[in-house]
Design a protein around this motif. Structure first.
Motif, PDB file in Angstrom:
ATOM      1  N   GLU A   1     -14.966  54.250  45.674  1.00 25.91           N
ATOM      2  CA  GLU A   1     -15.933  53.536  46.521  1.00 25.91           C
ATOM      3  C   GLU A   1     -15.969  52.034  46.272  1.00 25.91           C
ATOM      4  O   GLU A   1     -16.158  51.260  47.194  1.00 25.91           O
ATOM      5  N   HIS A   2     -15.770  51.629  45.031  1.00 25.17           N
ATOM      6  CA  HIS A   2     -16.018  50.214  44.708  1.00 25.17           C
ATOM      7  C   HIS A   2     -14.809  49.430  44.236  1.00 25.17           C
ATOM      8  O   HIS A   2     -14.911  48.232  44.005  1.00 25.17           O
ATOM      9  N   VAL A   3     -13.701  50.085  44.035  1.00 20.45           N
ATOM     10  CA  VAL A   3     -12.541  49.325  43.542  1.00 20.45           C
ATOM     11  C   VAL A   3     -11.404  49.331  44.559  1.00 20.45           C
ATOM     12  O   VAL A   3     -11.093  48.289  45.142  1.00 20.45           O
ATOM     13  N   TRP A   4     -10.837  50.505  44.823  1.00 15.93           N
ATOM     14  CA  TRP A   4      -9.638  50.515  45.678  1.00 15.93           C
ATOM     15  C   TRP A   4      -9.879  49.811  47.024  1.00 15.93           C
ATOM     16  O   TRP A   4      -9.041  48.991  47.426  1.00 15.93           O
TER      17      TRP A   4
ATOM     18  N   ASN B   1       6.960  57.304  38.151  1.00 16.42           N
ATOM     19  CA  ASN B   1       6.791  55.995  37.501  1.00 16.42           C
ATOM     20  C   ASN B   1       5.625  55.190  38.068  1.00 16.42           C
ATOM     21  O   ASN B   1       5.749  53.999  38.340  1.00 16.42           O
ATOM     22  N   THR B   2       4.477  55.863  38.215  1.00 16.51           N
ATOM     23  CA  THR B   2       3.271  55.131  38.653  1.00 16.51           C
ATOM     24  C   THR B   2       2.726  54.294  37.501  1.00 16.51           C
ATOM     25  O   THR B   2       2.298  53.157  37.706  1.00 16.51           O
ATOM     26  N   VAL B   3       2.766  54.860  36.290  1.00 13.90           N
ATOM     27  CA  VAL B   3       2.295  54.111  35.112  1.00 13.90           C
ATOM     28  C   VAL B   3       3.488  53.341  34.554  1.00 13.90           C
ATOM     29  O   VAL B   3       4.511  53.937  34.198  1.00 13.90           O
TER      30      VAL B   3
ATOM     31  N   LEU C   1      -6.734  58.973  38.356  1.00 19.57           N
ATOM     32  CA  LEU C   1      -6.381  57.552  38.535  1.00 19.57           C
ATOM     33  C   LEU C   1      -4.936  57.413  39.020  1.00 19.57           C
ATOM     34  O   LEU C   1      -4.634  56.591  39.895  1.00 19.57           O
ATOM     35  N   ILE C   2      -4.062  58.238  38.454  1.00 18.97           N
ATOM     36  CA  ILE C   2      -2.655  58.183  38.884  1.00 18.97           C
ATOM     37  C   ILE C   2      -2.566  58.587  40.363  1.00 18.97           C
ATOM     38  O   ILE C   2      -1.884  57.940  41.165  1.00 18.97           O
ATOM     39  N   GLN C   3      -3.298  59.616  40.721  1.00 21.40           N
ATOM     40  CA  GLN C   3      -3.293  60.073  42.114  1.00 21.40           C
ATOM     41  C   GLN C   3      -3.806  58.973  43.044  1.00 21.40           C
ATOM     42  O   GLN C   3      -3.203  58.670  44.092  1.00 21.40           O
ATOM     43  N   GLN C   4      -4.918  58.362  42.659  1.00 21.85           N
ATOM     44  CA  GLN C   4      -5.486  57.294  43.508  1.00 21.85           C
ATOM     45  C   GLN C   4      -4.502  56.132  43.648  1.00 21.85           C
ATOM     46  O   GLN C   4      -4.352  55.548  44.726  1.00 21.85           O
ATOM     47  N   ALA C   5      -3.853  55.800  42.550  1.00 20.46           N
ATOM     48  CA  ALA C   5      -2.900  54.676  42.605  1.00 20.46           C
ATOM     49  C   ALA C   5      -1.768  54.995  43.576  1.00 20.46           C
ATOM     50  O   ALA C   5      -1.356  54.150  44.376  1.00 20.46           O
ATOM     51  N   ARG C   6      -1.285  56.228  43.517  1.00 22.05           N
ATOM     52  CA  ARG C   6      -0.193  56.606  44.438  1.00 22.05           C
ATOM     53  C   ARG C   6      -0.667  56.505  45.883  1.00 22.05           C
ATOM     54  O   ARG C   6       0.053  56.003  46.743  1.00 22.05           O
ATOM     55  N   GLU C   7      -1.883  56.983  46.131  1.00 20.78           N
ATOM     56  CA  GLU C   7      -2.394  56.920  47.508  1.00 20.78           C
ATOM     57  C   GLU C   7      -2.526  55.468  47.972  1.00 20.78           C
ATOM     58  O   GLU C   7      -2.413  55.171  49.149  1.00 20.78           O
ATOM     59  N   ASN C   8      -2.775  54.577  47.033  1.00 20.68           N
ATOM     60  CA  ASN C   8      -2.935  53.159  47.381  1.00 20.68           C
ATOM     61  C   ASN C   8      -1.647  52.366  47.187  1.00 20.68           C
ATOM     62  O   ASN C   8      -1.659  51.133  47.224  1.00 20.68           O
ATOM     63  N   ASN C   9      -0.575  53.085  46.919  1.00 20.20           N
ATOM     64  CA  ASN C   9       0.731  52.445  46.790  1.00 20.20           C
ATOM     65  C   ASN C   9       0.762  51.354  45.713  1.00 20.20           C
ATOM     66  O   ASN C   9       1.250  50.252  45.931  1.00 20.20           O
ATOM     67  N   MET C  10       0.178  51.683  44.583  1.00 24.17           N
ATOM     68  CA  MET C  10       0.097  50.718  43.476  1.00 24.17           C
ATOM     69  C   MET C  10       0.645  51.342  42.187  1.00 24.17           C
ATOM     70  O   MET C  10       0.572  52.553  41.994  1.00 24.17           O
ATOM     71  N   LYS C  11       1.119  50.479  41.306  1.00 20.78           N
ATOM     72  CA  LYS C  11       1.490  50.889  39.959  1.00 20.78           C
ATOM     73  C   LYS C  11       0.283  50.669  39.038  1.00 20.78           C
ATOM     74  O   LYS C  11      -0.633  49.901  39.389  1.00 20.78           O
ATOM     75  N   LEU C  12       0.319  51.291  37.864  1.00 19.96           N
ATOM     76  CA  LEU C  12      -0.801  51.159  36.923  1.00 19.96           C
ATOM     77  C   LEU C  12      -0.329  50.663  35.558  1.00 19.96           C
ATOM     78  O   LEU C  12       0.748  51.046  35.086  1.00 19.96           O
TER      79      LEU C  12
ATOM     80  N   ASN D   1       0.515  44.532  43.572  1.00 22.99           N
ATOM     81  CA  ASN D   1       1.393  45.698  43.506  1.00 22.99           C
ATOM     82  C   ASN D   1       1.021  46.616  42.339  1.00 22.99           C
ATOM     83  O   ASN D   1       1.657  47.637  42.115  1.00 22.99           O
ATOM     84  N   SER D   2      -0.019  46.224  41.581  1.00 24.31           N
ATOM     85  CA  SER D   2      -0.386  47.023  40.408  1.00 24.31           C
ATOM     86  C   SER D   2      -1.815  46.719  39.996  1.00 24.31           C
ATOM     87  O   SER D   2      -2.367  45.675  40.379  1.00 24.31           O
ATOM     88  N   LEU D   3      -2.368  47.623  39.201  1.00 26.59           N
ATOM     89  CA  LEU D   3      -3.742  47.472  38.729  1.00 26.59           C
ATOM     90  C   LEU D   3      -3.782  47.773  37.233  1.00 26.59           C
ATOM     91  O   LEU D   3      -3.112  48.698  36.761  1.00 26.59           O
ATOM     92  N   VAL D   4      -4.571  46.987  36.519  1.00 25.19           N
ATOM     93  CA  VAL D   4      -4.706  47.150  35.063  1.00 25.19           C
ATOM     94  C   VAL D   4      -6.055  47.815  34.799  1.00 25.19           C
ATOM     95  O   VAL D   4      -7.087  47.289  35.252  1.00 25.19           O
ATOM     96  N   LEU D   5      -6.053  48.947  34.091  1.00 23.90           N
ATOM     97  CA  LEU D   5      -7.340  49.614  33.924  1.00 23.90           C
ATOM     98  C   LEU D   5      -7.426  50.435  32.638  1.00 23.90           C
ATOM     99  O   LEU D   5      -6.418  50.927  32.145  1.00 23.90           O
ATOM    100  N   PRO D   6      -8.653  50.508  32.068  1.00 23.99           N
ATOM    101  CA  PRO D   6      -8.820  51.168  30.772  1.00 23.99           C
ATOM    102  C   PRO D   6      -8.790  52.694  30.840  1.00 23.99           C
ATOM    103  O   PRO D   6      -9.245  53.292  31.813  1.00 23.99           O
ATOM    104  N   ILE D   7      -8.287  53.281  29.770  1.00 21.71           N
ATOM    105  CA  ILE D   7      -8.452  54.710  29.492  1.00 21.71           C
ATOM    106  C   ILE D   7      -9.168  54.771  28.138  1.00 21.71           C
ATOM    107  O   ILE D   7      -8.655  54.256  27.142  1.00 21.71           O
ATOM    108  N   ALA D   8     -10.348  55.384  28.139  1.00 21.60           N
ATOM    109  CA  ALA D   8     -11.161  55.381  26.911  1.00 21.60           C
ATOM    110  C   ALA D   8     -10.911  56.641  26.087  1.00 21.60           C
ATOM    111  O   ALA D   8     -10.911  57.753  26.620  1.00 21.60           O
ATOM    112  N   TRP D   9     -10.735  56.436  24.804  1.00 22.83           N
ATOM    113  CA  TRP D   9     -10.520  57.568  23.896  1.00 22.83           C
ATOM    114  C   TRP D   9     -11.687  58.557  23.996  1.00 22.83           C
ATOM    115  O   TRP D   9     -11.488  59.773  24.081  1.00 22.83           O
ATOM    116  N   GLU D  10     -12.931  58.041  24.025  1.00 22.20           N
ATOM    117  CA  GLU D  10     -14.098  58.934  24.049  1.00 22.20           C
ATOM    118  C   GLU D  10     -14.068  59.860  25.271  1.00 22.20           C
ATOM    119  O   GLU D  10     -14.617  60.954  25.235  1.00 22.20           O
TER     120      GLU D  10
END
Ligand code: DGJ
Length: 512
Positions: A42-45, A162-164, A80-91, A54-63
C-alpha cells in the motif's frame, strides 16, 4: 545463468546480474516498511512508480525470521521477493542481525532476554550498553546460523530468477559511548599480541597499543567486528555466494571514536577490515553530510568499488548520482526513505529532531523539494546511456565532474584535440548542483550529459586558433543511440549550457 557476482571488466569492479553488467539505480526504504507485506503493497511499491529505479534496498530483520530459537519463518522474505518480481525490480537485502546502528535492537527476543549468555559490550566504567559484544562467540555463531538459513532459503527460492542481487551484512556497526569494548574477553584480547594475520598483512607487531598507538582502541574494535562479520558472511556465502558488503556510519565531528560507531568501516580502519573480512567485496558509506562528493571520492579506490546504500534525498542526490556512476563507476546509488520521494514535500515528515541528533544527520538531507524529477531523469539517462558508458568508461574519452562545494567554480577537462572549461551555475536551495559527464565521441564531437553547467571549448595550449561550434543539437539517448530533438543555433548557440534537469547535448566543433 549465473547468480549475481562482482568481477573486474576492463579493470573496473562491476556487478553482473543475469551475466550482464548492472548498476543498481535504487532507493532504501525506511527501517520498518519491509516488516509488513501489506504496508509495502500500500505505501511503498505504488510510490516508486515513475522513479526509473531498477532495484530496491530493504531490511530483513533477524527477530522476524527466527522468532523462536531455531524456528525460522521466511514468509516475509518470500513475499518481498514476489512483490519485487511483480514490480519488475531487483532487491538488495539488508541483514539486520546482531547490529543495527551500533545497537542490538533487531536480535530476537529470546536473545535479548538472556544477557548472561549473549553478553553485552561494556564501557570503561563497566556499564553495559545495548550492543552484544563481538567477543561473544555464541552470539556470533547464532547470527551466522541465521544468516546461513536466510541465504539457503534465498538460493532455494531465487537461484533461477536472481531477484535478490546483493546482501548487506549488518548495518552501521561499531560501538557508541565508548571507544572500545571493555568486557573481560575484550580486555584480555586487547592486552595480547595482535592477531598473526593482521601482523603479517600490515607489517606490525606487539600488543594493540604497541602496534596502533593512538588508534589502538578503534583498530581493536574494527578487527573484532570485521572478524565477527566475516564469520557471519562466510557462513551465508557457503550456502549462496551473493556479493556481500558492509555499510558505514561516517566519521564525523567531534571525530572521537564512540561519538560515531567505533570500529565501523570508516576509511581510517579499512586496511584492518580488508584483512579481517575478505568475504566482503566492498565497504560502503552512508552519506548524509553536506560534502557527499568528497566522501564518494574517499570510498572509491582500487580494492573498494563505490556502493552508496544510503544517501541524502534532497535535490543534490541527482547530481551526486551522475558523479557516482560517471566518475567512480558506482555499483549502487540509493537515497534513503525512497518511498517518500514521490509524495508532496509538505507531507514528508522529517524524523524527530532527537533521532536526527542521535544519528548525526543533517536535517536538510530529508527535504525532497524537486528531488523526484531531478533523480528520475538521471536514473533514466543512466539506463539509456549504458552501451556508451560501457564502451568509454575507464578511458580519457569519458570524464565526469561535480560541484564539490560552494567554493568550487568549475572544472577544466582535457581531451585529445580540445580543452573544456566547465563553469558551474550558482548553487541554489532545492536545486541540483552542477554535475556532468562528457563523452569524446570523435576528435571533434562531444556528448554532454549535464546539469547546471556552461561549457566553453578551447584549443590546446599553444595552438594559435579559435574554436567554433559547427553543430549543436539537444536530444536524448535510447539504448546508447542519439536521438535529436532540436537543432540549436542563433541565440541558443551563443552559450552551451544546461539547467536543473539533466539534459543531453551533442556538439560538433571546428577550428579556424
Ligand atoms: C542510517 C541507518 O543506517 C538507517 O537505517 C537509518 O536509521 C538512517 N540512518 C536514518 O533514518
Amino acid at each position: 545463468m549465473s547468480i549475481p557476482y562482482v568481477k573486474k571488466e576492463n579493470g573496473i569492479d562491476t556487478l553482473f546480474v543475469n551475466d550482464e553488467p548492472f548498476i543498481a539505480l535504487s532507493g532504501e526504504v525506511h527501517n520498518s516498511s519491509s516488516s509488513s507485506l501489506k504496508y509495502m503493497d500500500e505505501h511503498v511499491w505504488p510510490t516508486l512508480q515513475g522513479l526509473n529505479m531498477n532495484s530496491l534496498v530493504l531490511p530483513i530483520a533477524w527477530e522476524t525470521i527466527e522468532p523462536e530459537e531455531n524456528h525460522y519463518d521466511f514468509s516475509i522474505v518470500d513475499g518481498l521477493i514476489q512483490q519485487a518480481r511483480e514490480n519488475n525490480m531487483k532487491l538488495i537485502f539488508l541483514w539486520f542481525g546482531m547490529w543495527k546502528n551500533s545497537t542490538s535492537m533487531y536480535v530476537p527476543k529470546w536473545m535479548k532476554e538472556d544477557p548472561e549468555t549473549y553478553f553485552l559490550v561494556k564501557t570503561v566504567s563497566g556499564e553495559n550498553i545495548d550492543t552484544i559484544s563481538p567477543l561473544c562467540e555464541i552470539a556470533v555463531k547464532k547470527d551466522a546460523a541465521a544468516f546461513r538459513q536466510l541465504m539457503r532459503h534465498i538460493r532455494e527460492t531465487d537461484e533461477q530468477e536472481n531477484t535478490v542481487i546483493m546482501m548487506q551484512v549488518e548495518n552501521e556497526v561499531g560501538v557508541m559511548k565508548t571507544d572500545r569494548d571493555y568486557c573481560d574477553a575484550a580486555n584480555k584480547m586487547f592486552n595480547s599480541e595482535i592477531p598473526g594475520k593482521l601482523a603479517s598483512a600490515l607489517g606490525l607487531t606487539g600488543t594493540w597499543k604497541e602496534a596502533f598507538g593512538r588508534l589502538a582502541e578503534e583498530s581493536f574494535m574494527a578487527y573484532c567486528l570485521a572478524d565477527a562479520i566475516e564469520k557471519i558472511t562466510s557462513a551465508g556465502q557457503e550456502e549462496y555466494p551473493l556479493p556481500c558488503y558492509a555499510n558505514c556510519w561516517l566519521k564525523q565531528y567531534p571525530w572521537l571514536p564512540g561519538t560515531y560507531p567505533s570500529g565501523g568501516p570508516v576509511t581510517d580502519v579499512h586496511k584492518i577490515w580488508k584483512v579481517a573480512a575478505p568475504s566482503l567485496f566492498t565497504l560502503a558509506p552512508d552519506i548524509y553530510v553536506p560534502n557527499v562528493p568528497d566522501i564518494m571520492d574517499q570510498y572509491s579506490y582500487d580494492g573498494n568499488v563505490l556502493l552508496v546504500p544510503e544517501v541524502r534525498k534532497d535535490a543534490v542526490a541527482a547530481s551526486y548520482c551522475l558523479y557516482a556512476v560517471g566518475k567512480h563507476n558506482a555499483v549502487c546509488f540509493s537515497p534513503f526513505g525512497i518511498e517518500e520521494m514521490t509524495l508532496d514535500p509538505a507531507e514528508v515528515s522529517c524524523p524527530p529532531m532527537e533521532v536526527m541528533i542521535s544519528l548525526d544527520i543533517d536535517p536538510s538531507a530529508f527535504d525532497i523539494t524537486g528531488s523526484k524529477d531531478y533523480l528520475s531523469a538521471v536514473y533514466d539517462l543512466i539506463s539509456e546511456m549504458k552501451p556508451l558508458y560501457y564502451k568509454y568508461r575507464g578511458t580519457g574519452q569519458l570524464q565526469a565532474y561535480v560541484r564539490h562545494n560552494r567554493l568550487d567554480k568549475g572544472a577544466l577537462l582535457s581531451f585529445e584535440n580540445y580543452d573544456l572549461v566547465v563553469s558551474y551555475a550558482r548553487q541554489q536551495d532545492a536545486k541540483p548542483p552542477a554535475a556532468g559527464l562528457v563523452y569524446e565521441l570523435e576528435q571533434n564531437k562531444f556528448l554532454l550529459i549535464s546539469m547546471n553547467s556552461t561549457f566553453t571549448f578551447k584549443p590546446k595550449f599553444g595552438e594559435n586558433v579559435s574554436v567554433g561550434v559547427l553543430c549543436l543539437e539537444e536530444g536524448t539517448l535510447k539504448n546508447g543511440e542519439w536521438i535529436s530533438d532540436r537543432i540549436l543555433n542563433g541565440d541558443e548557440k551563443m552559450t552551451i549550457h544546461s539547467g536543473d534537469i539533466v539534459s543531453c547535448l551533442l556538439v560538433e566543433l571546428y577550428k579556424y
